[in-house]
Design a protein around this motif. Structure first.
Motif, PDB file in Angstrom:
ATOM      1  N   THR A  24       4.129   1.092  -7.288  1.00 39.29           N
ATOM      2  CA  THR A  24       3.408  -0.158  -7.532  1.00 39.29           C
ATOM      3  C   THR A  24       2.021   0.155  -8.085  1.00 39.29           C
TER       4      THR A  24
ATOM      5  N   GLN B  73      -4.210   4.298 -14.255  1.00 41.39           N
ATOM      6  CA  GLN B  73      -3.567   5.409 -13.558  1.00 41.39           C
ATOM      7  C   GLN B  73      -4.052   6.754 -14.068  1.00 41.39           C
TER       8      GLN B  73
ATOM      9  N   ASP C 254      -5.933  -4.200  -5.032  1.00 39.40           N
ATOM     10  CA  ASP C 254      -6.231  -4.531  -3.633  1.00 39.40           C
ATOM     11  C   ASP C 254      -5.028  -5.272  -3.047  1.00 39.40           C
TER      12      ASP C 254
ATOM     13  N   GLU D 146      -1.942   0.103  -8.915  1.00 46.23           N
ATOM     14  CA  GLU D 146      -3.069   0.041  -7.992  1.00 46.23           C
ATOM     15  C   GLU D 146      -3.761  -1.321  -8.067  1.00 46.23           C
TER      16      GLU D 146
ATOM     17  N   GLN E  62       0.822  -1.203   0.000  1.00 46.33           N
ATOM     18  CA  GLN E  62       0.000   0.000   0.000  1.00 46.33           C
ATOM     19  C   GLN E  62       0.864   1.264   0.000  1.00 46.33           C
ATOM     20  N   GLU E  63       1.911   1.237   0.799  1.00 47.61           N
ATOM     21  CA  GLU E  63       2.849   2.372   0.811  1.00 47.61           C
ATOM     22  C   GLU E  63       3.398   2.640  -0.588  1.00 47.61           C
ATOM     23  N   ASP E  64       3.852   1.557  -1.222  1.00 46.91           N
ATOM     24  CA  ASP E  64       4.466   1.715  -2.537  1.00 46.91           C
ATOM     25  C   ASP E  64       3.452   2.158  -3.579  1.00 46.91           C
ATOM     26  N   GLN E  65       2.213   1.787  -3.371  1.00 46.08           N
ATOM     27  CA  GLN E  65       1.175   2.255  -4.280  1.00 46.08           C
ATOM     28  C   GLN E  65       0.976   3.748  -4.106  1.00 46.08           C
ATOM     29  N   GLU E  66       1.019   4.190  -2.848  1.00 48.33           N
ATOM     30  CA  GLU E  66       0.859   5.628  -2.595  1.00 48.33           C
ATOM     31  C   GLU E  66       2.029   6.411  -3.169  1.00 48.33           C
ATOM     32  N   ARG E  67       3.194   5.793  -3.171  1.00 47.81           N
ATOM     33  CA  ARG E  67       4.370   6.434  -3.759  1.00 47.81           C
ATOM     34  C   ARG E  67       4.395   6.306  -5.282  1.00 47.81           C
ATOM     35  N   GLY E  68       3.435   5.579  -5.829  1.00 48.08           N
ATOM     36  CA  GLY E  68       3.385   5.417  -7.279  1.00 48.08           C
ATOM     37  C   GLY E  68       4.372   4.399  -7.817  1.00 48.08           C
TER      38      GLY E  68
END
Lengths: 223, 223
Positions: free
Chosen positions: A162, B222, A166, A164, A154-160
């Motif tokens: 990884t 995205q 579930d 998006e 989830q962190e890496d998704q927020e950082r872009g």
DNA sequence: ACCTTTAGTGACAGTATGTCAGAAAAGTCA
DNA sequence: TGACTTTTCTGACATACTGTCACTAAAGGT
């Protein structure tokens, strides 16, 4: 007589210093050792209280003073390796530094510790389905990684870093993969090479979590 | 008498047509049914020959005329579901049509059949570690997918659809993932939703095998 | 209806488990 | 050190389930 009391004194001091390996603890350790030795060369299904205790030199019933049953023994053996596994996976878990590099580190460490403790992990995983409690403990152990991995995703998704998706189902799937592969590979003998194991799971983790980096690495290869 | 012989004739014909449910086969089926019923609501560890046969109405020892032991029973139950699983995975295995679409089809079918036969798969996987033979059969079953998947990956690599990597370790890893996820999700109760299971493994398969398509799909999301 | 073959039963021996009362050893303190 | 208390260990027991075997009952063929 002075010799005797001196040696008694020494023994007592050592005992106190090492937090009293109070005979009980000694015996317990001996049983754990015998268990590990046995499982290094035999599957869990062939382990009986009788054969185990024959090795230690104690009577069969002594076993029950230290463990409830063979599954209790397995739980104790699992505890001995738990930390090692969690430790090895830290680099990527903590979330500092290059994600791809730290993930590679963590997976490498995971394969190493799997190689090291393969027979115990295999034995626990084999023993789990035949006991309520051990099954719960084992599932909880595996499940604990799900939480951590999902959080990191989830962190890496927020950082872009990884894509998006579930995080939980994917974390769960990747962890089950690791467990299955490691246990099969190193559970009985050292049948598969570390390299094969690592290359397999590494490829899957990287292309799932960091497809952009992976893609560029792949592009290079294709030219 | 004409009636009697007529009905006998009819019975014999039916018997011959349905390949003679020769009492033995009937009983065997009854045991298999009782086994499936039991495992639908209880774990394998709670299954005993006594309780099983009590349900069927036959004596305990009758069991041994049809199966060697409980693991033999499990092997027979596995055989009943094997085909269904292999069938569902065909679309992607045969290698015709859009790879991404057929892979999605196959994985969906796999999840469906896992949902359907979850308790048996769980039971077999639970029972396997306590028996030499069943363990072999179960591993062979899982292993058979490794071969097929690895072959399919190699084809796609030659077609340039899939990045270059050693196919076998990855095939192995992906299959272990499927097995672990499905059994955990649908083995006991229907704890996890089909959607979660499918989304998890689908994401991993697609991004590992078809990262180019997956990447474009992700780019779209995205924006 | 008779006879042969197949299926099912009850009693038995075997193997491992977990418990418990009592023996032995370890630990404590004058 | 010797007498004590506490902890650890042991052998014998009851229990649960397994797999086999000689025998009985039922099914199937003519």
């Amino acid at each position: 007589m002075s010799e005797k009391s001196k040696s008694n004194l020494l023994r007592d001091q050592l005992a106190a210093r090492a937090s009293a390996p109070s005979k009980a603890a000694q015996t317990r350790s001996a049983i754990l050792d015998a268990g590990r030795d046995f499982l290094d060369t035999n599957p869990f299904r062939n382990l009986t209280v009788g054969t185990l205790m024959a090795v230690t030199g104690y009577s069969r019933s002594a076993f029950y003073q230290h463990f409830n049953d063979l599954h209790g023994l397995m739980e104790a053996l699992l505890d001995q390796v738990k930390d090692g596994i969690v430790q090895g996976a830290q680099p990527w878990f903590v979330g500092e530094g290059d994600p791809v590099a730290t993930l590679q580190e963590s997976l490498t460490a995971l394969v190493d510790v799997g190689y090291e403790h393969g027979s115990i992990l295999r034995a626990v995983s084999d023993a789990a389905p035949s006991d309520d409690r051990l099954e719960y403990v084992w599932q909880a152990f595996l499940g604990s990684f799900d939480e951590i991995v999902a959080a990191r995703i989830q962190e890496d998704q927020e950082r872009g870093l990884t894509p998006e998706f579930d995080p939980m189902p994917v974390a769960h799937a990747l962890n089950r993969m690791d467990a299955g592969v490691l246990i099969q590979a190193f559970g009985t003998g050292k049948t598969t090479s570390k390299e094969d194991v690592l290359s397999g799971i590494m490829r899957v983790w990287l292309s799932t979590l960091y497809p952009f980096d992976a893609a560029s690495a792949i592009q290079q290869k294709q030219e």
